[in-house]
Write an enzyme that holds these catalytic residues in place. Sequence first.
Site, short mmCIF file in Angstrom:
data_model
loop_
_atom_site.label_atom_id
_atom_site.label_comp_id
_atom_site.label_asym_id
_atom_site.label_seq_id
_atom_site.Cartn_x
_atom_site.Cartn_y
_atom_site.Cartn_z
N GLY A 44 8.81 8.67 13.81
CA GLY A 44 9.90 8.47 12.87
C GLY A 44 9.55 7.55 11.72
O GLY A 44 10.44 7.08 10.99
N LYS A 45 8.26 7.31 11.51
CA LYS A 45 7.84 6.34 10.49
C LYS A 45 8.21 6.81 9.08
O LYS A 45 8.80 6.05 8.29
CB LYS A 45 6.32 6.13 10.59
CG LYS A 45 5.85 5.62 11.96
CD LYS A 45 4.39 5.31 11.97
CE LYS A 45 3.51 6.53 11.77
NZ LYS A 45 3.62 7.49 12.88
N GLY A 91 2.56 3.50 14.75
CA GLY A 91 3.07 4.20 15.92
C GLY A 91 2.51 5.59 16.01
O GLY A 91 1.87 6.09 15.06
N PRO A 92 2.71 6.28 17.12
CA PRO A 92 2.19 7.64 17.28
C PRO A 92 2.82 8.60 16.27
O PRO A 92 3.87 8.32 15.67
CB PRO A 92 2.60 8.01 18.72
CG PRO A 92 2.98 6.71 19.37
CD PRO A 92 3.46 5.82 18.29
N SER A 93 2.20 9.73 16.11
CA SER A 93 2.75 10.77 15.24
C SER A 93 4.10 11.22 15.79
O SER A 93 4.29 11.35 17.01
CB SER A 93 1.81 11.98 15.18
OG SER A 93 0.58 11.60 14.58
N GLY A 94 5.05 11.43 14.87
CA GLY A 94 6.39 11.85 15.27
C GLY A 94 7.29 10.72 15.71
O GLY A 94 8.39 10.95 16.22
N GLU A 135 0.74 6.39 4.64
CA GLU A 135 -0.62 6.87 4.91
C GLU A 135 -1.42 6.94 3.61
O GLU A 135 -2.09 7.93 3.31
CB GLU A 135 -0.57 8.26 5.56
CG GLU A 135 0.17 8.30 6.88
CD GLU A 135 -0.59 7.59 7.99
OE1 GLU A 135 -1.77 7.27 7.80
OE2 GLU A 135 0.02 7.35 9.03
#
Length: 614
Positions: free
Chosen positions: A406-407, A401-404, A530
Amino acid sequence: MSERRGFLRRGADDGPKASVRELLPYLFPKKGLLAGALVLSVFGAVTSLVQPLLVQQIITAVQDSEPLTWLPWVLVGIVLLDGIVGGVQHFLLQVLGEHVVLRTRTQLVGRLLHLPIAEFDQRRTGDLVSRVGSDTTLLRAVLTQGLVESVGGLLTFVGAIVAMLIIDPMLFGLTLLVVVVAFGAVLVVMPMLTRATRAAQEQVGHLTSALERAISAVRTVRAANATDREIAVVGERSTAAFGAGVRVARISALVVPIAGIAVQVAFLVVIGVGGLRVATGELPIASLVGFLMFLSYMIFPLGQMIGAVTAVSTALGALGRIQEIVRIDAEDAGDVVDDVRTSDAAIAFEGVSFRYPEAVVRSRAAAEGADAEAADELASPTVLHDVTFTVTPGSRTAIVGPSGAGKSTLFALIERFYDPTSGTIVVDGRDARSLERRALRAGIGYVEQDAPVLAGSVRDNLLLAAPDASDARLLEVLERVNLREIVDRSADGLDAAVGEHGVRLSGGERQRLAIARALLSAPAVLLLDESTSSLDGRNEAQLQAAIDAVAVGRTLLVIAHRLSTVADADQIVVLDAGRVVATGTHAELLESSPLYRELATHQLLVPADAGTQA
């Protein structure tokens, strides 16, 4: 609003407070040393009180032309014995003071490292370090600056008062009046000194935090040409600490002249009135000399007691900051172990929502210079909304998902750094909140996004996860993550230093070392946040092969921006703005999820017109 504003701008006067009763347990870590110091203090008081009596007898014998016989030798012996006792007592008090510091630091560090993660998220590292360093040192001053000595001093004080009262009640009355006035003035000053000391220690904590920030990011600071600005920031903190220290000195300085004036006035009154009474024959000269000596023995312990009161007032300010940490419940204080299984899932999120505690958000806002109004806008944002998905044992699940989105927060909740605001997280078939945190984490290997490398050696970093691992096992795991070269290139081998924050390693090497540390513990569940973001294509492929090998029979959760590394995952969960927007395999999501298809297109995993064709 006013309450929130107060949180951001809380002054020292609203800071943590401590009582004398809370101070006492810190002062008695070694009862044997304490008892020895107290006995010597009492013995020293007795030897001090005997000396004026001997001097009186010597003067009387000289006046009456009687032989001195053994009196001078006894006086010399007592003076020497008094000095020896004082030296031994000083040594015992210094050792006792070091034990106070050691015990306090050990307790404080033990509590610090067991604090909930939320506490670290809302406090500055430098301020916490300051509490362990300078605040604990102030407790030593309570012992070394006269608290224990004042016990013997109190005996000397009482003995001197009794002797002076017997020698001449009128002179004693005048002396007592001066002393009472002086001591009363000191007691008025003490609360002011406690508040000033607490404020000074707070400023020292702010200074340490500012310095720690500048040093820990010194390369970034240099690269941004911000050195002078950081020096200015630290300089401002230093100036504030200086100002707070001057306020302490200003208040402390009131005590010195009060005591000095009291001593001078008392001696002048005794010499003036006593001399007049000697001249009129109402008082023998030997009695006047004895009275003056007893006066000095009364004044000295009075100074000790004033010093003890000052030291206690100073220590209470520091102890308040120490107790603020000690009073916080440890992270696992509320753990309730329950073996009841709820499912067969390795990990499951069931309607999980989460927002960070308001104190954490406000602290971050304050650290970034936000005012109260800005903090209101940031207060308690919801990071996750009704997140639901299941990870079966032995499978591989990717979170994208995009940055921010909540991953990383998902992983923080699995590790129980925080508990969800609502909903349930299942780990190994049980509600995570029913598992003891230590046992929960023992079965999970976690590699953070910015995985820290501890100062020390390669061996130190690896043994953090498996303290009993053999050298052969360490070398094996380094080989598996293509990191054997950092051992081979140094004559120190596994003892090769990695530097502060792993500065002697490249970004990719730091990340691989963190992964090796996680793999070494052979956990049932691996969380990789990551994990390949800092690797080149060759090392990424090799590391991916190592992860594939170790993942056999284990549950793997991977947060990834590079979709190519997770395209073969058994399940991919797409997260956006804290919500699960899609779940499936790579092929399924290319067909069903516009967001996933967009991410894949930007990473050239599908042709740019694939979305249009679909």
